[in-house]
Design a protein around this motif. Structure first.
Motif, PDB file in Angstrom:
ATOM      1  N   ILE A  22       0.847  -1.191   0.000  1.00  0.00           N
ATOM      2  CA  ILE A  22       0.000   0.000   0.000  1.00  0.00           C
ATOM      3  C   ILE A  22       0.882   1.240   0.000  1.00  0.00           C
ATOM      4  O   ILE A  22       1.818   1.358   0.790  1.00  0.00           O
ATOM      5  N   SER A  24       0.650   4.459   1.235  1.00  0.00           N
ATOM      6  CA  SER A  24      -0.240   5.138   2.184  1.00  0.00           C
ATOM      7  C   SER A  24      -0.395   6.630   1.900  1.00  0.00           C
ATOM      8  O   SER A  24      -1.405   7.231   2.254  1.00  0.00           O
ATOM      9  N   THR A  25       0.574   7.222   1.212  1.00  0.00           N
ATOM     10  CA  THR A  25       0.479   8.639   0.865  1.00  0.00           C
ATOM     11  C   THR A  25      -0.673   8.899  -0.097  1.00  0.00           C
ATOM     12  O   THR A  25      -1.275   9.970  -0.075  1.00  0.00           O
ATOM     13  N   SER A  27      -3.457   6.820  -0.434  1.00  0.00           N
ATOM     14  CA  SER A  27      -4.530   5.885  -0.085  1.00  0.00           C
ATOM     15  C   SER A  27      -5.383   6.429   1.048  1.00  0.00           C
ATOM     16  O   SER A  27      -4.960   7.333   1.788  1.00  0.00           O
ATOM     17  N   SER A  46      -5.098   7.173   9.800  1.00  0.00           N
ATOM     18  CA  SER A  46      -3.909   7.663   9.088  1.00  0.00           C
ATOM     19  C   SER A  46      -2.752   6.668   9.121  1.00  0.00           C
ATOM     20  O   SER A  46      -1.793   6.822   8.361  1.00  0.00           O
ATOM     21  N   ASP A  47      -2.815   5.646   9.979  1.00  0.00           N
ATOM     22  CA  ASP A  47      -1.715   4.689  10.111  1.00  0.00           C
ATOM     23  C   ASP A  47      -2.217   3.306   9.698  1.00  0.00           C
ATOM     24  O   ASP A  47      -2.956   2.650  10.443  1.00  0.00           O
ATOM     25  N   PHE A  48      -1.839   2.893   8.505  1.00  0.00           N
ATOM     26  CA  PHE A  48      -2.255   1.590   7.984  1.00  0.00           C
ATOM     27  C   PHE A  48      -1.203   1.083   7.006  1.00  0.00           C
ATOM     28  O   PHE A  48      -0.393   1.849   6.474  1.00  0.00           O
ATOM     29  N   SER A  49      -1.211  -0.213   6.770  1.00  0.00           N
ATOM     30  CA  SER A  49      -0.274  -0.820   5.836  1.00  0.00           C
ATOM     31  C   SER A  49      -0.884  -2.108   5.306  1.00  0.00           C
ATOM     32  O   SER A  49      -1.878  -2.604   5.846  1.00  0.00           O
ATOM     33  N   VAL A  66      -4.635  -1.897  10.346  1.00  0.00           N
ATOM     34  CA  VAL A  66      -4.917  -0.492  10.651  1.00  0.00           C
ATOM     35  C   VAL A  66      -4.662  -0.272  12.127  1.00  0.00           C
ATOM     36  O   VAL A  66      -5.119  -1.068  12.960  1.00  0.00           O
ATOM     37  N   ILE A 182      -7.467   2.542  -2.158  1.00  0.00           N
ATOM     38  CA  ILE A 182      -6.074   2.150  -1.934  1.00  0.00           C
ATOM     39  C   ILE A 182      -5.292   2.169  -3.237  1.00  0.00           C
ATOM     40  O   ILE A 182      -5.772   1.704  -4.270  1.00  0.00           O
TER      41      ILE A 182
END
Length: 193
Positions: A22, A24-25, A27, A46-49, A66, A182
């Motif tokens: 992902i 993340s910037t 998504s 804001s914090d996921f992968s 998440v 995503i």
């Protein structure tokens, strides 16, 4: 002889298997839920992968996580309440996860079939999604997008807060829509040559 045949059959899978992560910037992982039976409150994390595996053009595996503490609804007081034991209990259950068991294709429709874990409770879900075509960037890296929505009953995951209004309606609806937008980017080995 059997071992040689097995190895020869595995070569196409090894050669054409790609792993994507992902970005993340670019998504979004969020949700919406009806508040006081009037309007939807929207929030995001804001914090996921996550990672996705493909063989050829077919998605074979998806997993993501998440961090609950990264929740934001643009209201600090509400965010603090959502992290409390009334809702997510972020201190005890800091992470939500999804692990696919398979990806099903039915015509143009794709679905992730897997296990969604929220609040320490895991349930099997079918997560319909759309995938964009793969785009090759100017540095030769493959990218594509995935959009998905899934409506769940939060009480199925032990989030039982059920304060009622004077008219008998729920302050916070039982049903929550998970919203994913995503962008995946091909994982490239950073091996020195």
């Amino acid at each position: 002889m059997i071992n040689v045949c097995f190895i020869l059959m595995m070569i196409p899978i090894i050669l054409f298997s790609k792993v994507f992560e992902i970005d993340s910037t670019h998504s979004y992982v969020g949700f919406k839920v009806k508040y006081m039976m009037l309007s939807n409150v929207r929030g995001n994390f804001s914090d996921f992968s996550g990672r996705l595996e493909m063989v050829g053009d077919e998605i074979t595996k998806i997993k993501g996580q998440v961090q609950v503490d990264s929740i934001s609804t643009n209201n600090k007081k509400r965010d603090k309440h959502l992290k409390s034991p009334d809702f997510f209990n972020a201190e005890t259950y800091p992470e939500m996860r999804f692990n696919s068991k398979k990806v099903v294709k039915n015509g143009d429709q794709l679905s992730m079939v897997g296990q969604l874990t929220i609040h320490g409770i895991s349930k099997d879900v079918v997560f319909p999604f759309e995938k964009t075509p793969v785009y090759i960037g100017n540095k030769g890296t493959a990218r594509f997008g995935v959009e998905a929505q899934l409506k769940i009953n939060r009480k199925d995951y032990g989030i039982l807060y059920s304060k009622k209004m004077d008219n008998g309606g729920l302050v916070v609806d039982d049903y929550v829509t998970i919203i994913l937008n995503i962008q995946f980017i091909e994982e490239v080995d950073n091996v020195d040559s």
